[in-house]
Design a protein around this motif. Structure first.
Motif, short mmCIF file in Angstrom:
data_model
loop_
_atom_site.label_atom_id
_atom_site.label_comp_id
_atom_site.label_asym_id
_atom_site.label_seq_id
_atom_site.Cartn_x
_atom_site.Cartn_y
_atom_site.Cartn_z
N PHE A 180 0.84 -1.20 0.00
CA PHE A 180 0.00 0.00 0.00
C PHE A 180 0.87 1.25 0.00
O PHE A 180 0.54 2.26 -0.64
N ALA A 181 2.00 1.19 0.72
CA ALA A 181 2.91 2.34 0.75
C ALA A 181 3.46 2.62 -0.64
O ALA A 181 3.53 3.78 -1.08
N ALA A 182 3.86 1.56 -1.34
CA ALA A 182 4.40 1.75 -2.69
C ALA A 182 3.33 2.27 -3.64
O ALA A 182 3.61 3.13 -4.48
N ALA A 183 2.11 1.75 -3.51
CA ALA A 183 1.04 2.16 -4.41
C ALA A 183 0.67 3.63 -4.21
O ALA A 183 0.50 4.38 -5.18
N VAL A 184 0.52 4.05 -2.97
CA VAL A 184 0.15 5.45 -2.74
C VAL A 184 1.30 6.37 -3.16
O VAL A 184 1.07 7.47 -3.69
N ALA A 185 2.53 5.92 -2.98
CA ALA A 185 3.66 6.70 -3.47
C ALA A 185 3.60 6.81 -4.99
O ALA A 185 3.83 7.89 -5.55
N GLY A 186 3.26 5.70 -5.66
CA GLY A 186 3.15 5.73 -7.11
C GLY A 186 2.09 6.70 -7.60
O GLY A 186 2.30 7.40 -8.60
N LEU A 187 0.97 6.76 -6.90
CA LEU A 187 -0.08 7.71 -7.28
C LEU A 187 0.39 9.15 -7.10
O LEU A 187 0.08 10.03 -7.91
N LEU A 188 1.14 9.38 -6.04
CA LEU A 188 1.66 10.73 -5.80
C LEU A 188 2.78 11.08 -6.78
O LEU A 188 2.95 12.25 -7.13
N VAL A 189 3.52 10.08 -7.24
CA VAL A 189 4.52 10.32 -8.27
C VAL A 189 3.83 10.75 -9.57
O VAL A 189 4.25 11.70 -10.24
N ARG A 190 2.73 10.10 -9.92
CA ARG A 190 2.01 10.46 -11.15
C ARG A 190 1.49 11.90 -11.09
O ARG A 190 1.42 12.58 -12.10
N GLU A 191 1.14 12.34 -9.87
CA GLU A 191 0.64 13.72 -9.71
C GLU A 191 1.77 14.74 -9.61
O GLU A 191 1.50 15.94 -9.63
N GLY A 192 2.99 14.26 -9.42
CA GLY A 192 4.12 15.19 -9.32
C GLY A 192 4.46 15.60 -7.90
O GLY A 192 5.38 16.40 -7.71
N ALA A 193 3.74 15.08 -6.91
CA ALA A 193 4.04 15.43 -5.52
C ALA A 193 5.31 14.74 -5.03
O ALA A 193 6.04 15.27 -4.19
N LEU A 194 5.57 13.54 -5.55
CA LEU A 194 6.77 12.77 -5.22
C LEU A 194 7.49 12.40 -6.52
O LEU A 194 6.90 12.44 -7.59
N ARG A 195 8.75 11.99 -6.39
CA ARG A 195 9.50 11.38 -7.47
C ARG A 195 10.20 10.14 -6.93
O ARG A 195 10.67 10.14 -5.79
#
Length: 261
Positions: free
Chosen positions: A3-18
Motif C-alpha cells: 500500500f505504501a508503494a502504491a500510494v507513493a506511485g499515485l503521488l509520483v504520477r501527480e508530481g508530488a513525489l519522485r
C-alpha cells in the motif's frame, strides 16, 4: 508495504513525489551513520529496502514500545552494512519514512491518503488503520498465542500500528481480494499500468528468500524485491508476493500475473 508503494506511485504520477527524490531535503532530521550516505537516500531506496542498514534495524526497540520518532533519530547510531543503494536489508522503521515523506509533500497523514486513494476507490469498505479501527470493526479475529499448551486470544499490540506504512492495514479477505484484483491490472481507474509496472519491477536481488524450506527451496529460481512487493520466479512464473507477521497474526498475499490468479 504494498500500500505504501502504491500510494507513493499515485503521488509520483501527480508530481508530488519522485521515485528518485532525495529524502533528506524533505526530512532534514533524518540521519544515517555516514552523512554522505544520508544525503543519497531516495524514496526508491526506502521502498526497496536499499538503505544499507542491517536487517530489521531497531525492530526490537519498537516491540519494546519505544516511540517511532526516537527510533528514526536512533538510525544515525547504526553502522551501515553497505553504501546506500548497494545491498538489500529488510526494514520496518526506515521503510516507514515514506509516511513522513507523504506528510511533508502533501500536508496530509499517510493513512488518510491510503484511505482516500486506495481503500475507498477499490471498495475496501471495511479496511482501516490502527488498533482502534480494528477493535471497532463489527467482526474481527483476535490474535492468538500459544501458552501452556493452549491457544489464547490476546489484545493486539499497539507497537507496529505506530508505523502504518510498514505494518498497519486491517482488512478482510474480501477487502484484500479487491486489492489483489487491482494489483493484477483490473482496476486501471485506480492503479494505472504505469504505476503497477514500476512497483512490480525488481529493484534488488534477495537470494536469501530462496533458501527457505518447502516450496521456496523446491520452486523458486530467483528472488528480488520491487517497491513494497517481493518478485519471485516461481517454477518459471512471475510470482508477486509479500508476507508479514506480528504477535498472534500472520498473513500472506500473492498473485501470478501471467495466470491472473
Amino acid at each position: 508495504k504494498g500500500f505504501a508503494a502504491a500510494v507513493a506511485g499515485l503521488l509520483v504520477r501527480e508530481g508530488a513525489l519522485r521515485w528518485d527524490m532525495l529524502v533528506q531535503p524533505w526530512l532534514p532530521g533524518f540521519q544515517l551513520a555516514d552523512p554522505d550516505d544520508s544525503r543519497r537516500v531516495t524514496l526508491r531506496d526506502i521502498l526497496s529496502h536499499r538503505v544499507g542498514l542491517p536487517y530489521n534495524t531497531l525492530d526490537r526497540r519498537l516491540e519494546a514500545d519505544e516511540p517511532y520518532p526516537l527510533l528514526v533519530q536512533a538510525l544515525q547510531d547504526i553502522p551501515l552494512r553497505c553504501p546506500v543503494g548497494d545491498c538489500y536489508g529488510y526494514q520496518n522503521i526506515a521503510f516507514s519514512l515514506v509516511g513522513d515523506l507523504v506528510f511533508a509533500t502533501t500536508g496530509d497523514f499517510y493513512s488518510h491518503q491510503v484511505e482516500k486513494r486506495l481503500f475507498h476507490p477499490l471498495g475496501m469498505y471495511g479496511a482501516t488503520y490502527g488498533r482502534d479501527g480494528l477493535e471497532a470493526s463489527p467482526s474481527w479475529a483476535r490474535p492468538h498465542v500459544r501458552s501452556g499448551g493452549k491457544w489464547l486470544a490476546v489484545r493486539p499490540k499497539e507497537t507496529y500500528y505506530r508505523i502504518p506504512p510498514a505494518a498497519g492495514v486491517n482488512a478482510s479477505i474480501n477487502d484484500m481480494a479487491q486489492w489483489l484484483i487491482a494489483q493484477m491490472g483490473h482496476r486501471p481507474d485506480v492503479l494505472s499500468p504505469e504505476v503497477l509496472n514500476e512497483i512490480q519491477t525488481p529493484q534488488v536481488s534477495t537470494p536469501g528468500e530462496i533458501r527457505g524450506g518447502g516450496w521456496r527451496r523446491e520452486r523458486l529460481k530467483s528472488a528480488y524485491y520491487g517497491l513494497g512487493w517481493r518478485i519471485y520466479d516461481y517454477a518459471g512464473h512471475t510470482l508477486v508476493f509479500h508476507g508479514g507477521a506480528v504477535q498472534g497474526y500472520r498473513a500472506v498475499a500473492a498473485f501470478l500475473p501471467d495466470r491472473d490468479i
